[in-house]
Motif scaffolding. Structure first.
Motif, short mmCIF file in Angstrom:
data_model
loop_
_atom_site.label_atom_id
_atom_site.label_comp_id
_atom_site.label_asym_id
_atom_site.label_seq_id
_atom_site.Cartn_x
_atom_site.Cartn_y
_atom_site.Cartn_z
N LEU A 22 0.83 -1.20 0.00
CA LEU A 22 0.00 0.00 0.00
C LEU A 22 0.87 1.26 0.00
N ALA A 23 1.93 1.27 0.81
CA ALA A 23 2.82 2.44 0.86
C ALA A 23 3.53 2.65 -0.47
N GLU A 24 3.95 1.56 -1.10
CA GLU A 24 4.62 1.69 -2.40
C GLU A 24 3.66 2.22 -3.45
N LEU A 25 2.42 1.71 -3.46
CA LEU A 25 1.42 2.21 -4.39
C LEU A 25 1.11 3.69 -4.12
N PHE A 31 3.59 10.31 -7.13
CA PHE A 31 4.68 10.85 -7.93
C PHE A 31 4.54 10.58 -9.43
N ALA A 32 3.64 9.67 -9.82
CA ALA A 32 3.50 9.38 -11.26
C ALA A 32 2.04 9.33 -11.69
N LEU A 127 9.62 5.10 -0.07
CA LEU A 127 10.83 5.61 -0.72
C LEU A 127 11.10 4.83 -2.00
N ARG A 128 10.91 3.52 -1.94
CA ARG A 128 11.11 2.68 -3.13
C ARG A 128 10.13 3.08 -4.24
N GLY A 129 8.87 3.27 -3.89
CA GLY A 129 7.87 3.67 -4.87
C GLY A 129 8.18 5.02 -5.49
N ALA A 130 8.66 5.96 -4.67
CA ALA A 130 9.01 7.29 -5.18
C ALA A 130 10.16 7.20 -6.18
N LEU A 131 11.16 6.38 -5.89
CA LEU A 131 12.28 6.22 -6.81
C LEU A 131 11.83 5.54 -8.10
N LEU A 132 10.93 4.56 -7.98
CA LEU A 132 10.42 3.90 -9.18
C LEU A 132 9.62 4.87 -10.04
N ALA A 133 8.85 5.73 -9.40
CA ALA A 133 7.95 6.63 -10.13
C ALA A 133 8.65 7.83 -10.72
N ALA A 134 9.57 8.44 -9.98
CA ALA A 134 10.11 9.73 -10.41
C ALA A 134 11.56 9.93 -10.02
N GLY A 135 12.30 8.84 -9.88
CA GLY A 135 13.69 8.95 -9.44
C GLY A 135 14.68 8.84 -10.58
N SER A 136 15.84 9.42 -10.38
CA SER A 136 16.96 9.27 -11.32
C SER A 136 18.26 9.28 -10.52
N VAL A 137 19.24 8.53 -11.02
CA VAL A 137 20.53 8.40 -10.34
C VAL A 137 21.63 8.50 -11.38
N SER A 138 22.65 9.28 -11.07
CA SER A 138 23.84 9.35 -11.92
C SER A 138 25.07 9.07 -11.06
N GLY A 139 26.05 8.44 -11.66
CA GLY A 139 27.25 8.07 -10.93
C GLY A 139 28.37 9.08 -11.09
N VAL A 158 8.86 12.44 1.00
CA VAL A 158 9.83 11.38 0.71
C VAL A 158 11.14 11.63 1.44
N ALA A 159 11.52 12.90 1.63
CA ALA A 159 12.73 13.22 2.39
C ALA A 159 12.56 12.82 3.85
#
Length: 302
Positions: A22-25, A31-32, A127-139, A158-159
């Motif tokens: 439920l939290a992930e949804l 966010f999406a 937090l996982r759902g937010a990253l799946l919906a609208a997250g980006s990561v660069s190295g 989310v913060a």
């Protein structure tokens, strides 16, 4: 691409509890999602997602609550013309209220109620759902993680969820969006680990180690790099052992000292044994921290 690696790893995690799903949804919707009022006490929602793995994950989560959805694809006209995925959800008013996306009158909520984020597992799932919906990561060389939100309340939520789980995200605004973001390898790795992407966190750290080693090749011996890689692999092995105990619900059966070091490794996947020992109460030596984690590893194998 690092963002895709993170999404694929997060999408492969299967939450066991209804509260986590439920939290992930809730995060995926916040966010999406795009809400459409249908009248007569019902509402539809469209989820706009990047990647087939994320779309399949959202589809499975919705189905676990008995909500049907239809997956459609389209190609963006800009930003590389990548394929995007849309989930069209009808008759979802009950689930949206349950997930804290709308209130009893079907008015959108800026942030979910406390009941949705009351537990640590739920905050990690959000937090996982937010990253799946609208997250980006660069190295490296400019490591950066961000979660985009249409409202500042969303970025702050989310913060706060990340902070409650020992990770740090800062909040800022950019044009018409707000961002929850982290810079630096350690902070990004902490956020990824809190969301469950420990492999991506360690991969990011290894990339940084390799990049740093190449930049300082004239000053560092090959042995130094090997030690760093061994440390990263050892930390990965320790983290996996703790996660096996967590999945089998045996973490609570450990002695207080072993449980303390196990939980510290979960919260701080990138710290050295010496740094973990300092965080113990009372502090212990590097050798003691190593012995305790070795014991945890043996217990996880049995």
């Amino acid at each position: 691409m690092l963002s895709e690696e993170v999404r694929n790893e997060l999408a492969a995690i299967t939450p066991a509890r209804d509260c986590d799903r439920l939290a992930e949804l809730s995060a995926l919707f916040h966010f999406a999602g795009r809400l459409h009022l249908l009248g007569r006490g019902d509402v539809s929602v469209h989820l706009d997602l990047a990647g087939a793995a994320v779309a399949r994950r959202a589809f499975a989560l919705l189905r676990s609550f008995g909500v049907r959805s239809e997956i459609r694809t389209y190609r963006r006209r800009a930003f590389g013309r990548e394929t995007r995925f849309q989930l069209h959800v009808e008759d979802g008013a009950g689930l949206l209220r349950q997930a804290g996306v709308v209130d009893a009158r079907l008015a959108p909520r800026e942030r979910p109620p406390k009941r949705v984020l009351g537990r640590g597992c739920c905050r990690a799932a959000y937090l996982r759902g937010a990253l799946l919906a609208a997250g980006s990561v660069s190295g490296p060389p400019s490591p950066h993680l961000e979660v985009r939100s249409e409202s500042r309340a969303g970025a702050e939520t989310v913060a706060a969820a990340a902070m409650a789980e020992g990770a740090e995200l800062r909040v800022s605004s950019r044009a018409e969006q707000s961002l929850a973001y982290a810079k630096g390898i350690d902070r990004i790795a902490g956020v990824l680990a809190a969301a469950g992407a420990s492999d991506a966190a360690l991969s990011l750290q290894e990339r940084a180690v390799v990049g740093s080693t190449k930049a300082r090749a004239n000053r560092l011996a090959n042995a130094d790099h090997a030690n760093l890689v061994r440390s990263g692999r050892a930390a990965h092995s320790q983290l996996e052992a703790v996660r096996r105990l967590q999945r089998s619900r045996r973490l609570g059966e450990l002695s207080p000292r072993l449980r303390e070091i196990a939980e510290l490794r979960l919260k701080h996947p990138s710290l050295s044994l010496r740094e973990l020992g300092v965080k113990c109460d009372p502090p212990v030596t590097k050798a003691t921290a190593h012995r305790r984690l070795a014991t945890v590893g043996r217990l996880a194998r049995h």
